[in-house]
Design a protein around this motif. Structure first.
Motif, PDB file in Angstrom:
ATOM      1  N   ASP A   1     -59.535 -22.962  15.526  1.00  0.00           N
ATOM      2  CA  ASP A   1     -59.799 -23.708  14.291  1.00  0.00           C
ATOM      3  C   ASP A   1     -59.112 -23.095  13.069  1.00  0.00           C
ATOM      4  O   ASP A   1     -59.091 -23.708  12.000  1.00  0.00           O
ATOM      5  N   ILE A   2     -58.577 -21.884  13.219  1.00  0.00           N
ATOM      6  CA  ILE A   2     -57.968 -21.185  12.089  1.00  0.00           C
ATOM      7  C   ILE A   2     -56.458 -21.271  12.104  1.00  0.00           C
ATOM      8  O   ILE A   2     -55.813 -21.426  11.053  1.00  0.00           O
ATOM      9  N   ILE A   3     -55.862 -21.204  13.299  1.00  0.00           N
ATOM     10  CA  ILE A   3     -54.406 -21.072  13.412  1.00  0.00           C
ATOM     11  C   ILE A   3     -53.664 -22.224  12.739  1.00  0.00           C
ATOM     12  O   ILE A   3     -52.763 -22.008  11.912  1.00  0.00           O
ATOM     13  N   GLY A   4     -54.023 -23.455  13.090  1.00  0.00           N
ATOM     14  CA  GLY A   4     -53.310 -24.607  12.544  1.00  0.00           C
ATOM     15  C   GLY A   4     -53.354 -24.674  11.023  1.00  0.00           C
ATOM     16  O   GLY A   4     -52.300 -24.740  10.362  1.00  0.00           O
ATOM     17  N   PRO A   5     -54.559 -24.670  10.430  1.00  0.00           N
ATOM     18  CA  PRO A   5     -54.635 -24.725   8.961  1.00  0.00           C
ATOM     19  C   PRO A   5     -53.911 -23.569   8.277  1.00  0.00           C
ATOM     20  O   PRO A   5     -53.274 -23.764   7.235  1.00  0.00           O
ATOM     21  N   PHE A   6     -53.978 -22.361   8.862  1.00  0.00           N
ATOM     22  CA  PHE A   6     -53.311 -21.219   8.239  1.00  0.00           C
ATOM     23  C   PHE A   6     -51.803 -21.394   8.252  1.00  0.00           C
ATOM     24  O   PHE A   6     -51.125 -21.178   7.235  1.00  0.00           O
ATOM     25  N   LEU A   7     -51.244 -21.777   9.396  1.00  0.00           N
ATOM     26  CA  LEU A   7     -49.789 -21.913   9.486  1.00  0.00           C
ATOM     27  C   LEU A   7     -49.280 -23.102   8.679  1.00  0.00           C
ATOM     28  O   LEU A   7     -48.153 -23.069   8.169  1.00  0.00           O
ATOM     29  N   HIS A   8     -50.076 -24.144   8.549  1.00  0.00           N
ATOM     30  CA  HIS A   8     -49.682 -25.253   7.674  1.00  0.00           C
ATOM     31  C   HIS A   8     -49.646 -24.796   6.212  1.00  0.00           C
ATOM     32  O   HIS A   8     -48.787 -25.219   5.434  1.00  0.00           O
ATOM     33  N   ALA A   9     -50.590 -23.926   5.857  1.00  0.00           N
ATOM     34  CA  ALA A   9     -50.646 -23.431   4.478  1.00  0.00           C
ATOM     35  C   ALA A   9     -49.557 -22.403   4.199  1.00  0.00           C
ATOM     36  O   ALA A   9     -49.152 -22.228   3.039  1.00  0.00           O
TER      37      ALA A   9
END
Length: 299
Positions: A111-119
């Motif tokens: 749940d963290i990887i996608g939002p972090f890398l998009h940011a």
């Protein structure tokens, strides 16, 4: 004496910390032979053997230890000086290496990887999954993820996710055959699926209720370090399984497993992101720490 190359000095420090060409190579994403060649060039430049090499280990010589002692802080200062430029970017760039256990890789990080890398599109996230507790720096990682009871005292720890829970379960057919356990000691009379840690130790099942802690080591037909094999075996009625609630959730939701001893499984603290206390934090790690803290409400 020839002037050593900075990259060769950095390679020597990495191998010395990892005590292995292969281990240092994995952490840095290069080949062991390239690190070996870098160390050979450095030894030729300084005219002194810096590493003792055997088929089983790599250890610094006395000269190597003395060099590493002076070199490590200097290399950290160089890395910090170069990374300081990163602070002027809208989004930092670089590689962030994390060493994490399999449970966190499956339950906390997705749940963290996608939002972090998009940011932060300029950051490359490299995740090394390892269930044994290692020195994150020696393993070539910038930070690690572990559970609270396994954190080293000199580390800074940031909660990565909320509380988790262990759960015991069995298939409907198994419970029809053996009955439903009402107390943890009932498991001693039932086949159980047993988990072996990377260290070689067999897991001891721990249960808690009203302040009473019960530990049991039941027998069973399967011993494995694979949670996938454990779950499949439990679904096929081979024994009671005890694992992370999140691992068992799909099987429970589908009716293939039925939770047991639920009042003996209280929640516990979830995993922590941990990293060494130091003057300068690399920009990709700083961005990740800030991101995790923001998701957790600044904790």
């Amino acid at each position: 004496m020839a002037t050593p190359d900075l990259a060769d000095l950095d390679a020597f420090a990495a191998v010395s910390r990892a005590r292995s060409f292969r281990g240092a190579a994995v952490g840095r994403g290069v080949s062991p032979s390239s690190l070996s060649e870098a160390v050979r060039r450095l030894e030729a430049a300084v005219g002194v053997r810096l590493l003792n090499r055997t088929t089983r280990s790599v250890t610094p010589t006395e000269a190597g230890e003395r060099l590493l002692e002076r070199l490590a802080p200097a290399l950290a200062d160089v890395a910090g000086a170069l990374d300081a430029v990163n602070q002027f970017r809208d989004s930092p760039t670089g590689t962030l290496r994390l060493n994490v256990p399999g449970s966190a890789a499956r339950l906390a990080l997705p749940d963290i990887i996608g939002p972090f890398l998009h940011a932060h599109p300029g950051i490359t996230l490299e995740i090394m999954v390892e269930d044994s507790f290692v020195d994150v720096l020696a393993a070539g990682a910038d930070a690690g993820v572990r559970y609270g009871e396994r954190l080293e005292k000199d580390m800074i720890a940031v909660p990565l996710s909320g509380p988790e829970r262990y759960q015991a379960a069995a298939s409907p057919a198994f419970l029809e055959r053996y009955g439903t356990p009402r107390h943890p000691r009932d498991l001693l009379a039932m086949p159980c699926i047993r988990h072996r840690f990377p260290s070689g130790a067999l897991i001891v099942l721990e249960f808690e209720k009203d302040g009473e802690i019960i530990r049991v080591s039941p027998e069973g037909p399967l011993i494995t370090s694979s949670s996938e094999l454990e779950i499949r075996a439990a679904e096929e009625g081979l024994g009671v399984i005890a694992s992370f609630e999140g691992f068992l959730a799909p099987s429970v939701a589908a009716g293939r497993l039925v939770p047991v001893l639920e009042d003996w499984n209280p929640p516990f603290e979830g995993p922590f992101l941990y990293y060494p206390s130091r003057r300068h934090m690399p920009a990709p790690l700083r961005a990740f720490v800030d991101f995790v803290r923001a998701r957790r409400g600044g904790s």
